[in-house]
Each structure stands twice: as C-alpha cells, then as structure tokens.
Design an enzyme around this catalytic site. Structure first.
Site, short mmCIF file in Angstrom:
data_model
loop_
_atom_site.label_atom_id
_atom_site.label_comp_id
_atom_site.label_asym_id
_atom_site.label_seq_id
_atom_site.Cartn_x
_atom_site.Cartn_y
_atom_site.Cartn_z
N CYS A 201 0.83 -1.21 0.00
CA CYS A 201 0.00 0.00 0.00
C CYS A 201 0.86 1.26 0.00
O CYS A 201 1.57 1.53 0.97
CB CYS A 201 -0.92 -0.04 1.23
SG CYS A 201 -1.81 1.48 1.55
N CYS B 129 0.08 3.80 2.75
CA CYS B 129 0.54 3.26 4.05
C CYS B 129 2.01 3.58 4.26
O CYS B 129 2.43 3.94 5.36
CB CYS B 129 0.33 1.75 4.12
SG CYS B 129 -1.39 1.24 4.01
#
Length: 181
Positions: A104, A107
């Site tokens: 991600c 993230c």
C-alpha cells in the site's frame, strides 16, 4: 524488546603509529547472536592502504565494541492476533493502531508520521501497527475496509478512526483529546 532491533557495532584497534577503524551496522535477530571473537583471532585492514593488514600485537590496544540500540520503546510495534487483546484492549494508556499492508503506497507515506508520533508521545501513548495481510481477522473484527486506517483506543475502548494518509496535524489533534496533559 530493544535487543531485537538493529545495532550499530563499532570496533577500533590501534598499533603504534598505525590505526584502523571500522564501523558496520548489522541486524541481529536475538541477543544470543552477539558473539564476538577474542581480540587475538581477527585481523584488520588499513582503509587508507588496503594492502596493509593489521594484526593484534602486545602493543595494540584492546578492541572495544560499542552497541547502540535504537530507541525500540519509542517505535511502532507490530500487533498480531495473539497479542491484540493484551497490547491494545488491555492497555490503560491511549493507543494508536495503524492498519497497513506492505504493498500500500499511502501506508508507506503515513508510516514515518506514525513513527514520529510514537517518539514524540513516548510514555503517554502506545503505538502499534497491524499488517492486514497477516492479520485479516483483526482487520475484519475492527471493520477495516480501507487502508491506511488509524484507530484510537482509550482504556480499551475504541474512540475514533481516521482513514487515509492524513497530515501529522490531523493525527496530533485527535491524539490530544485522549492524552492527559
């Protein structure tokens, strides 16, 4: 806990008129892997002149090893399904939990911000992270549908959630609600 993190090991050895200094960083899985050979069983290279090998001698100083642990207690620690209840629900301090995955992009953008918060609020706040790929049951139990998601707990009770890679100021303003002066 601190021993499981990275160490910087520095060694130095000197002979009369010649000195060598070598600094290397190593990752160690556990403290029992910190086995250093006796000072007489290894050699050093002079980095200014790679063809010169320095051997310990009776006039050489003893080698010194200095280990500096990272500030492990101030870092974001991973939570698993086995530790969730104890670390998050059972904690009396406010808790920040980041739900993330290695693939991600957002993230990876918010991770350094969470690390900074963990250091700034050390002792007042516990910061943890949950890898949703490795712990899908926790993510499902918490209703996580998008990552990154940051949940805030206080005295074991879920208080707020923030979805997406948000600025540090947004996280700080939410944290301040739960941290005692």
């Amino acid at each position: 806990m601190a021993m499981t993190n990275c160490f910087q090991v520095t060694s130095s050895s000197c002979k009369v008129g010649i000195s060598a200094h070598c600094t290397t960083a190593h990752s160690f899985a556990s403290p029992d892997k910190l086995n250093f050979p006796p000072s007489s069983s290894y050699t050093r290279r002079d980095f200014n002149n790679p063809s010169v090998t320095l051997l310990p001698s009776s006039k050489a100083r003893r080698s010194h090893f200095v280990c500096k642990a990272q500030e492990a207690l101030d870092q974001v620690q991973p939570v698993t399904e086995q530790t969730w209840e104890k670390l998050v629900i059972g904690c009396e301090n406010p808790v920040l939990v980041e739900f993330w995955a290695p693939w991600c992009g957002p993230c990876r953008m918010i991770a350094p911000v969470i690390d900074e918060l963990a250091k700034e609020y050390a002792g007042k706040l516990s910061c943890y992270k949950v890898n949703t790929d490795e712990c899908p049951n926790i993510a499902s139990q918490c209703g996580i549908r998008s990552i990154p998601t940051v949940l805030f707990y206080n005295k074991g009770e879920r208080k707020e959630s923030i979805i997406g890679a948000v600025p540090k100021s947004t996280l700080c303003s939410t944290l301040e609600k739960y941290i005692d002066g």
